[in-house]
Structures are given as structure tokens and as C-alpha cells.
Design a protein around this motif. Structure first.
Motif, PDB file in Angstrom:
ATOM      1  N   ILE A  47      77.576   1.089  38.729  1.00 51.63           N
ATOM      2  CA  ILE A  47      78.997   0.919  39.045  1.00 51.63           C
ATOM      3  C   ILE A  47      79.599   2.184  39.664  1.00 51.63           C
ATOM      4  N   PRO A  48      79.559   3.343  38.993  1.00 57.01           N
ATOM      5  CA  PRO A  48      80.136   4.531  39.641  1.00 57.01           C
ATOM      6  C   PRO A  48      79.316   5.011  40.833  1.00 57.01           C
ATOM      7  N   THR A  49      77.996   4.862  40.764  1.00 55.11           N
ATOM      8  CA  THR A  49      77.137   5.369  41.836  1.00 55.11           C
ATOM      9  C   THR A  49      77.362   4.622  43.139  1.00 55.11           C
ATOM     10  N   MET A  50      77.252   3.312  43.091  1.00 55.53           N
ATOM     11  CA  MET A  50      77.380   2.514  44.306  1.00 55.53           C
ATOM     12  C   MET A  50      78.830   2.414  44.766  1.00 55.53           C
ATOM     13  N   LEU A  51      79.748   2.402  43.818  1.00 56.01           N
ATOM     14  CA  LEU A  51      81.168   2.386  44.182  1.00 56.01           C
ATOM     15  C   LEU A  51      81.526   3.659  44.936  1.00 56.01           C
ATOM     16  N   GLY A  52      81.052   4.798  44.419  1.00 58.47           N
ATOM     17  CA  GLY A  52      81.316   6.070  45.073  1.00 58.47           C
ATOM     18  C   GLY A  52      80.717   6.129  46.468  1.00 58.47           C
ATOM     19  N   ALA A  53      79.469   5.644  46.616  1.00 59.34           N
ATOM     20  CA  ALA A  53      78.810   5.670  47.920  1.00 59.34           C
ATOM     21  C   ALA A  53      79.523   4.779  48.925  1.00 59.34           C
ATOM     22  N   ALA A  54      79.955   3.598  48.461  1.00 56.90           N
ATOM     23  CA  ALA A  54      80.615   2.658  49.362  1.00 56.90           C
ATOM     24  C   ALA A  54      81.978   3.185  49.818  1.00 56.90           C
ATOM     25  N   VAL A  55      82.744   3.727  48.885  1.00 57.69           N
ATOM     26  CA  VAL A  55      84.061   4.273  49.225  1.00 57.69           C
ATOM     27  C   VAL A  55      83.910   5.465  50.179  1.00 57.69           C
ATOM     28  N   TYR A  56      82.945   6.330  49.896  1.00 57.44           N
ATOM     29  CA  TYR A  56      82.713   7.507  50.739  1.00 57.44           C
ATOM     30  C   TYR A  56      82.321   7.092  52.154  1.00 57.44           C
ATOM     31  N   ASP A  57      81.385   6.137  52.285  1.00 57.53           N
ATOM     32  CA  ASP A  57      80.942   5.704  53.609  1.00 57.53           C
ATOM     33  C   ASP A  57      82.051   4.981  54.361  1.00 57.53           C
ATOM     34  N   SER A  58      82.835   4.187  53.638  1.00 57.63           N
ATOM     35  CA  SER A  58      83.939   3.469  54.284  1.00 57.63           C
ATOM     36  C   SER A  58      84.953   4.456  54.851  1.00 57.63           C
ATOM     37  N   TYR A  59      85.297   5.470  54.063  1.00 59.56           N
ATOM     38  CA  TYR A  59      86.266   6.483  54.503  1.00 59.56           C
ATOM     39  C   TYR A  59      85.712   7.308  55.659  1.00 59.56           C
ATOM     40  N   LYS A  60      84.445   7.674  55.552  1.00 52.58           N
ATOM     41  CA  LYS A  60      83.830   8.559  56.530  1.00 52.58           C
ATOM     42  C   LYS A  60      83.683   7.887  57.894  1.00 52.58           C
ATOM     43  N   HIS A  61      83.376   6.590  57.885  1.00 54.19           N
ATOM     44  CA  HIS A  61      83.029   5.921  59.136  1.00 54.19           C
ATOM     45  C   HIS A  61      83.977   4.787  59.499  1.00 54.19           C
ATOM     46  N   PHE A  62      85.156   4.744  58.888  1.00 58.09           N
ATOM     47  CA  PHE A  62      86.081   3.642  59.132  1.00 58.09           C
ATOM     48  C   PHE A  62      86.442   3.532  60.612  1.00 58.09           C
ATOM     49  N   GLY A  63      86.584   4.659  61.271  1.00 53.92           N
ATOM     50  CA  GLY A  63      86.957   4.652  62.669  1.00 53.92           C
ATOM     51  C   GLY A  63      85.898   4.073  63.584  1.00 53.92           C
ATOM     52  N   GLU A  64      84.654   4.005  63.115  1.00 54.93           N
ATOM     53  CA  GLU A  64      83.562   3.480  63.931  1.00 54.93           C
ATOM     54  C   GLU A  64      83.453   1.960  63.845  1.00 54.93           C
ATOM     55  N   LEU A  65      84.161   1.358  62.899  1.00 51.54           N
ATOM     56  CA  LEU A  65      84.029  -0.075  62.672  1.00 51.54           C
ATOM     57  C   LEU A  65      84.925  -0.875  63.606  1.00 51.54           C
ATOM     58  N   SER A  66      84.338  -1.829  64.284  1.00 50.97           N
ATOM     59  CA  SER A  66      85.108  -2.756  65.105  1.00 50.97           C
ATOM     60  C   SER A  66      85.602  -3.899  64.213  1.00 50.97           C
ATOM     61  N   GLN A  67      86.439  -4.749  64.752  1.00 54.49           N
ATOM     62  CA  GLN A  67      86.930  -5.897  63.991  1.00 54.49           C
ATOM     63  C   GLN A  67      85.773  -6.821  63.612  1.00 54.49           C
ATOM     64  N   ALA A  68      84.827  -6.973  64.523  1.00 53.22           N
ATOM     65  CA  ALA A  68      83.654  -7.807  64.238  1.00 53.22           C
ATOM     66  C   ALA A  68      82.826  -7.193  63.115  1.00 53.22           C
ATOM     67  N   ASP A  69      82.699  -5.851  63.103  1.00 50.50           N
ATOM     68  CA  ASP A  69      81.971  -5.167  62.031  1.00 50.50           C
ATOM     69  C   ASP A  69      82.613  -5.437  60.683  1.00 50.50           C
ATOM     70  N   MET A  70      83.932  -5.303  60.624  1.00 52.96           N
ATOM     71  CA  MET A  70      84.630  -5.485  59.352  1.00 52.96           C
ATOM     72  C   MET A  70      84.528  -6.929  58.856  1.00 52.96           C
ATOM     73  N   LEU A  71      84.567  -7.865  59.775  1.00 48.33           N
ATOM     74  CA  LEU A  71      84.424  -9.268  59.397  1.00 48.33           C
ATOM     75  C   LEU A  71      83.006  -9.546  58.897  1.00 48.33           C
ATOM     76  N   THR A  72      82.035  -8.947  59.540  1.00 51.08           N
ATOM     77  CA  THR A  72      80.643  -9.102  59.116  1.00 51.08           C
ATOM     78  C   THR A  72      80.430  -8.503  57.732  1.00 51.08           C
ATOM     79  N   ILE A  73      81.027  -7.337  57.501  1.00 53.77           N
ATOM     80  CA  ILE A  73      80.927  -6.693  56.192  1.00 53.77           C
ATOM     81  C   ILE A  73      81.554  -7.565  55.112  1.00 53.77           C
ATOM     82  N   LEU A  74      82.697  -8.181  55.419  1.00 58.06           N
ATOM     83  CA  LEU A  74      83.359  -9.064  54.449  1.00 58.06           C
ATOM     84  C   LEU A  74      82.470 -10.247  54.094  1.00 58.06           C
ATOM     85  N   VAL A  75      81.846 -10.846  55.087  1.00 55.23           N
ATOM     86  CA  VAL A  75      80.950 -11.980  54.845  1.00 55.23           C
ATOM     87  C   VAL A  75      79.752 -11.535  53.993  1.00 55.23           C
TER      88      VAL A  75
END
Length: 272
Positions: A200-228
Motif C-alpha cells: 500500500i505505501p510502496t506502490m501508492l508512493g511510486a504511483a503518486v511520484y510518477d504521476s507528479y513527475k511525468h504529468f506533463g507528458e501525458l496526453s488525453q489519450a494516455d490518461m484515458l488509457t490509464i483510467l481503463v
């Protein structure tokens, strides 16, 4: 089928793979890399998809173990129960090594090791280690911790350092922490449960860190794919977690070890 629809279908399929493989010792990241190469999946160059959809699997853990988590939070922060405080301390101790090492080296690890050839090698080596540990455990030996509350801080630290190995794809976070716990003297089912909570803390931390670090690289299609992929990972993990606990209460991890070895040889045949 449009390009977006095909991308979403691939994301859903990879989400199912994530949920099924995250909590068994076969490496979810390794499988995502291998299958992603096979189906020609491309989300972002940063590989943020593989990390963020793990939140779906983590949400499944939080939901399934919500009563135990509520007891942990209430006992630690409100009631100051020494047993719950000890459990919380152990989770923090086990989390810290990967958090520190990951924050420093994760960029280098992704650039060097996120490759099918590395996955093949780590799957094979990890399978051999699992067979060796299970063989050693076949010798009558009384574990020193048969419940979560009996795990010592030294055992938790050992699990934490074992978790650091899982940053290399193909190693398996759950496999490293479970086998590390067994080597430290934790009973197999208890080591598996502790691995789930530590996720829980390990993967949550990694996901939040990667999302923050690379949010600008994500297109709308990327974000929709991630949601699916997130939804698919959540649903599949709900089905797998209970089954894993039921399995390890009666069986060893040898079947998973042999699966890793066979898969590694299959991958190596096409990669090398």
C-alpha cells in the motif's frame, strides 16, 4: 476499430495482467513489459502507465483489508495500542529502504533495466532462489512470526531491503518481500499478508511520484488509457488476492518458481 479504441483495449488487457500478477511472485512489471512489447503498446516514454495502474490493484487491497486497516489506524493514532503501534512501526521500517533508494535511483533503473532481456534473466534467477528457499523451508523449522503482530523490527527491515530488489523488472515485489520474509523467519502466509500491507505505501508512493513527475507528458489519450487500465487492475486484483491467501495456506510457491523459469527460457529464446 480506431487507434484510440485499440489503445484502450490494450490498456484494459494490461490492467487485467497487472491485477492478476501484482500479488503473486511472478513480477507484474515484467509481465507488463513483455506483453506490452508483444502487443506493441505505447503509452508514454516515461513508462508511467505501468506504475500508475498499480493504484487499481492497491485500491483492491485497501478494500479487501479495510477492516484491518481501520483497526490499524484507530489503534495506532487514537487508542495508542502497543500492538498496532508495533505493526505500524514495522510497515514504516519496511517501506523506508525502497523509498530512499527508489527516490535516488529510479530514473537510472528505468533507463537501464526496463527491457525484455533483463526480465528474462531476473525471472530465471528469481525462480531458482524461490526453489532454494522453499527447499530450505521443507526442513522442519519453526517460524518465529506466525502472525502479523509477531513480526519484529529486524524482520521488517529485512523485508524492506528485499523489496529494493524488486525495482529491477522481473524480480517481483511480492516475490522479493514474501521470500525475504520467509528467510527472516516469518511464516509463509503471514509473510504474504505483510507483503500485501507493505504494497500500500510502496506502490501508492511510486504511483503518486510518477504521476507528479511525468504529468506533463501525458496526453488525453494516455490518461484515458490509464483510467481503463486502473479499473481493470482493480477488478482483477479483487479476485486474485483472496485466492492467493487461500493457496499459500496449503501450498508452497514452487509452482510459481517453475512458471518463472519456463517463462524466462521462452523469453530468452526470442530475445537473445
Amino acid at each position: 476499430m480506431s487507434i484510440l479504441e485499440l489503445q484502450l483495449l490494450k490498456g484494459f488487457f494490461l490492467g487485467l495482467v497487472e491485477g492478476v500478477t501484482e500479488f503473486i511472485p511472478v513480477s507484474s512489471t515484467g509481465h507488463l513489459i513483455l506483453i506490452g512489447e508483444w502487443i506493441n503498446f505505447a503509452s508514454t516514454e516515461s513508462k508511467v502507465f505501468e506504475v500508475v495502474i498499480q493504484l487499481g490493484a492497491i485500491l483492491a487491497i485497501i478494500w479487501l483489508f479495510r477492516e484491518r486497516l481501520i483497526r490499524l489506524v484507530r489503534g495506532s493514532l487514537v487508542e495508542r495500542d502497543p500492538v498496532e503501534l508495533s505493526f505500524l512501526r514495522n510497515l514504516i521500517i519496511a517501506f523506508l529502504p525502497a523509498a530512499v533508494i527508489g527516490a535516488i535511483f529510479i530514473k537510472s533503473i528505468k533507463s537501464l533495466f526496463f527491457h525484455p532481456g533483463v526480465v528474462a534473466i531476473t525471472l530465471f534467477v528469481g525462480g531458482l532462489i524461490m526453489l532454494w528457499v522453499e527447499r530450505k523451508r521443507a526442513v522442519p523449522l519453526q517460524p518465529t512470526a506466525t502472525k502479523l503482530e509477531q513480526i519484529s523490527w529486524k524482520q521488517a527491515l529485512g523485508v524492506g531491503f528485499a523489496q529494493c530488489l524488486a525495482m529491477i523488472p522481473g524480480t517481483s515485489r511480492s516475490g522479493a518481500t514474501i521470500i525475504g520474509g520467509m528467510v527472516a523467519g516469518i511464516e509463509r502466509k503471514t509473510a504474504t499478508e505483510f507483503s500485501f500491507f507493505l504494497a500500500i505505501p510502496t506502490m501508492l508512493g511510486a504511483a503518486v511520484y510518477d504521476s507528479y513527475k511525468h504529468f506533463g507528458e501525458l496526453s488525453q489519450a494516455d490518461m484515458l488509457t490509464i483510467l481503463v487500465g486502473f479499473v481493470a487492475a482493480f477488478l482483477s486484483a479483487l479476485l486474485v488476492v483472496r485466492a492467493v491467501l487461500a493457496f499459500v495456506s496449503k501450498h508452497t510457491y514452487r509452482a510459481f518458481a517453475w512458471y518463472r523459469i519456463v517463462l524466462s527460457l521462452f523469453v530468452a529464446y526470442f530475445v537473445f
